[in-house]
Structure formats: structure tokens, C-alpha cells
Design a protein around this motif. Structure first.
Motif, mmCIF file in Angstrom:
data_model
loop_
_atom_site.group_PDB
_atom_site.id
_atom_site.type_symbol
_atom_site.label_atom_id
_atom_site.label_comp_id
_atom_site.label_asym_id
_atom_site.label_seq_id
_atom_site.Cartn_x
_atom_site.Cartn_y
_atom_site.Cartn_z
ATOM 1 N N THR A 148 0.781 -1.080 0.028
ATOM 2 C CA THR A 148 -0.201 -0.022 -0.009
ATOM 3 C C THR A 148 1.007 1.214 -0.016
ATOM 4 O O THR A 148 0.645 2.218 -0.690
ATOM 5 C CB THR A 148 -0.978 0.001 1.172
ATOM 6 N N GLY A 199 -3.813 3.725 7.027
ATOM 7 C CA GLY A 199 -4.007 3.918 8.571
ATOM 8 C C GLY A 199 -4.744 2.696 9.153
ATOM 9 O O GLY A 199 -4.329 2.126 10.197
ATOM 10 N N HIS A 200 -5.775 2.039 8.404
ATOM 11 C CA HIS A 200 -6.506 0.751 9.065
ATOM 12 C C HIS A 200 -5.432 -0.286 9.055
ATOM 13 O O HIS A 200 -5.362 -0.909 10.149
ATOM 14 C CB HIS A 200 -7.644 0.396 8.071
ATOM 15 N N GLN A 246 -3.305 0.339 11.944
ATOM 16 C CA GLN A 246 -3.896 0.216 13.368
ATOM 17 C C GLN A 246 -4.043 -1.447 13.373
ATOM 18 O O GLN A 246 -4.030 -1.890 14.862
ATOM 19 C CB GLN A 246 -5.210 0.736 13.298
ATOM 20 N N SER A 281 -4.538 6.352 1.717
ATOM 21 C CA SER A 281 -4.179 6.698 3.057
ATOM 22 C C SER A 281 -5.215 6.276 4.091
ATOM 23 O O SER A 281 -4.615 5.727 5.216
ATOM 24 C CB SER A 281 -4.180 8.359 2.982
ATOM 25 N N THR A 282 -6.342 6.312 3.864
ATOM 26 C CA THR A 282 -7.108 5.761 4.778
ATOM 27 C C THR A 282 -6.965 3.897 4.939
ATOM 28 O O THR A 282 -7.099 3.483 6.121
ATOM 29 C CB THR A 282 -8.726 5.822 4.487
ATOM 30 N N ASP A 283 -6.950 3.494 3.922
ATOM 31 C CA ASP A 283 -6.546 1.717 3.935
ATOM 32 C C ASP A 283 -5.163 1.886 4.694
ATOM 33 O O ASP A 283 -5.150 0.804 5.734
ATOM 34 C CB ASP A 283 -6.295 1.444 2.535
ATOM 35 N N ARG A 336 -8.532 11.705 -4.789
ATOM 36 C CA ARG A 336 -9.469 10.854 -3.962
ATOM 37 C C ARG A 336 -8.860 9.326 -3.791
ATOM 38 O O ARG A 336 -8.950 8.744 -2.771
ATOM 39 C CB ARG A 336 -10.589 10.496 -4.989
ATOM 40 N N GLU A 337 -8.057 8.963 -5.025
ATOM 41 C CA GLU A 337 -7.361 7.652 -4.783
ATOM 42 C C GLU A 337 -6.505 7.455 -3.588
ATOM 43 O O GLU A 337 -6.165 6.777 -2.700
ATOM 44 C CB GLU A 337 -6.715 7.129 -6.113
ATOM 45 N N ALA A 344 -6.337 9.546 -0.987
ATOM 46 C CA ALA A 344 -7.136 9.598 0.241
ATOM 47 C C ALA A 344 -7.558 8.303 0.755
ATOM 48 O O ALA A 344 -7.546 7.961 1.789
ATOM 49 C CB ALA A 344 -8.467 10.478 0.141
ATOM 50 N N LEU A 345 -7.991 7.302 -0.292
ATOM 51 C CA LEU A 345 -8.507 6.137 0.161
ATOM 52 C C LEU A 345 -7.488 5.291 0.445
ATOM 53 O O LEU A 345 -7.474 4.540 1.225
ATOM 54 C CB LEU A 345 -9.243 5.564 -1.298
#
Length: 257
Positions: free
Chosen positions: A91, A177-178, A181, A173-175, A167-168, A170-171
Motif C-alpha cells: 500500500t 491507516g487501518h 492500526q 491513505s485511509t486503508d 481521491r485515490e 485519500a482512500l
């Protein structure tokens, strides 16, 4: 073969005392009684130790099962951490490529927009033809409009690509982060499992030590029990011999005393 001395000694002592009440020395019955009491005490201790040993063995088996379960969980957690780490790496690589593409497209878009704004401003100030027409290789106003339209479409397309890439990104980056975690959670679980395993191993070692001590005690008590059986057998043989000699007349009470 061992005989349950404590079951028949009282009967034997009673029988012998009736048959040879005046012939058997007074110390014989107390000696048998003392042996019977001591043997009974040893037997009770052996039974209690065996019960404790059985309980410890069951606890050891349970601890071993728990250790195996923890090892399995550790293996699963380790695999999940490794898999998550690979996903994070992939990622991050995708994020890097997307960021690079975004930066380049944004730079190209900015160039296109600046060029378009410059052309329109120059045309507004100087007119669509003249020096600008030479730069754009156009000869008519229609050609000029077509060229400007092309530049506008290119800038619009690049703007759309930039928005899509944002947008890609941002997605991604969210993935990412998950995933991080999840990795942190799995790492904490792994640490907890290691602590559980360490504790279980310590408890298992303690139980094994206690069980070894019990086995030593059982061995010692078994030796005492065997010795008491031997002494009881010797006393019993002596009493039977006295009884036989008294019955045959070879020995009298006066000779015993």
C-alpha cells in the motif's frame, strides 16, 4: 505377595490372645498394635499423596493444552502480522506511485492552465491574430478558437485526473491507516500471548517440581511401608510359631515367661 495387615491384625491379635492369653509375652500385642497404627498412617499418607499426584498430573495436562493453544494463537497472530506488514508495504508503494503521478499531473495541469490563461489574456489585450497567431500556428480566428479549445480540454482533463488521483490517494491513505492500526492491535495481542505463555510455562514448571517431590515422598513412604510389612510378617510368624509350639506341648507358658 503383600497382605492387608491392618485388616486382619486386630482379628489375629484377638484370636491369639484368646488362645494363648497366658503364653504370649505382653509385649507382643502392643508391638503388633503399634505396627498396625504406623502402617495405617503410612497407607493414608500414600493415598493422599497419590490423590495429589493425580490432581497435579491433570493440572499439568491442562496447562500443556493451554500452552499448545497459546502456541497456535501465536503462530496465527505472527502470520497475520506478517501478512499485514506485506499489505502495508504494498500500500505504501502504491501510495508513493500515486503521489508521484499526482505531483506530475498537477505540475502539467498548472503549466496548461497558466498557458491557457496567458493566451486568453494576450488575446484580450492584443487580439487573437498577430504575434500570438504565429506562436500558435493559426491563421484564422476559427483556428485560434480551436487551438484554445484544445488547450482548455487538455487542462480540464488534467484537472479531472488530479481530482481522481487525490481521491485515490485519500482512500489509499485511509486503508494504510487501518492496516497500521490492525498491525498495532496484532502486535499487542502477540505481546499478551507471549506473557500468557511465559506464565503458563512457569506454573507448569512449579507443578512439575511439586509432582517430583511427591513422587520422592511416595517412594520413601513405599519403602517405609515395605519395612513395616516385613516387621509385621516377622512378628506374625513368631506368634504362629509360638502358637504351634504351645499347641504341640513343646513349649509351656512357664518356659515363655
Amino acid at each position: 505377595m503383600r497382605v492387608c495387615w491392618w485388616r486382619w491384625w486386630s482379628t489375629a491379635v484377638l484370636t491369639i490372645s484368646v488362645l494363648t492369653i497366658s503364653a504370649v509375652p505382653a509385649a507382643a500385642a502392643p508391638s503388633l498394635s503399634a505396627l498396625e497404627s504406623e502402617l495405617h498412617t503410612v497407607h493414608v499418607s500414600l493415598v493422599a499423596d497419590e490423590a495429589r499426584a493425580t490432581s497435579l498430573q491433570e493440572q499439568a495436562a491442562n496447562l500443556n493444552a493451554q500452552l499448545q493453544a497459546v502456541d497456535a494463537q501465536l503462530a496465527t497472530t505472527g502470520h497475520q502480522i506478517g501478512s499485514t506488514q506485506i499489505k502495508i508495504k504494498n500500500t505504501e508503494a502504491t501510495m508513493g506511485r500515486t503521489s508521484t503521478h499526482l505531483s506530475r499531473t498537477r505540475a502539467s495541469m498548472n503549466v496548461s492552465l497558466r498557458g491557457l490563461r496567458g493566451v486568453l489574456l494576450f488575446a484580450e489585450q492584443e487580439g487573437p491574430l498577430g504575434y500570438l497567431s504565429v506562436l500558435l500556428s493559426v491563421h484564422t480566428f476559427s483556428d485560434f478558437v480551436t487551438e484554445v479549445g484544445t488547450m482548455a480540454r487538455i487542462a480540464s482533463y488534467q484537472t479531472g485526473v488530479v481530482h481522481t488521483l487525490k481521491r485515490e490517494a485519500a482512500l489509499i491513505s485511509t486503508d494504510l491507516g487501518h492496516l497500521k492500526q490492525s498491525r498495532a492491535t496484532l502486535t499487542r495481542q502477540q505481546a499478551t500471548l507471549v506473557q500468557q505463555k511465559t506464565h503458563l510455562a512457569q506454573v507448569a514448571t512449579q507443578r512439575a517440581t511439586v509432582l517430583a517431590q511427591l513422587r520422592q515422598e511416595q517412594s520413601s513412604l513405599a519403602g517405609v511401608e515395605a519395612s513395616l510389612h516385613s516387621q509385621g510378617q516377622q512378628l506374625w510368624d513368631a506368634i504362629q510359631q509360638l502358637e504351634a509350639e504351645l499347641a504341640s506341648g513343646k513349649l509351656t507358658s512357664a518356659q515363655i515367661f
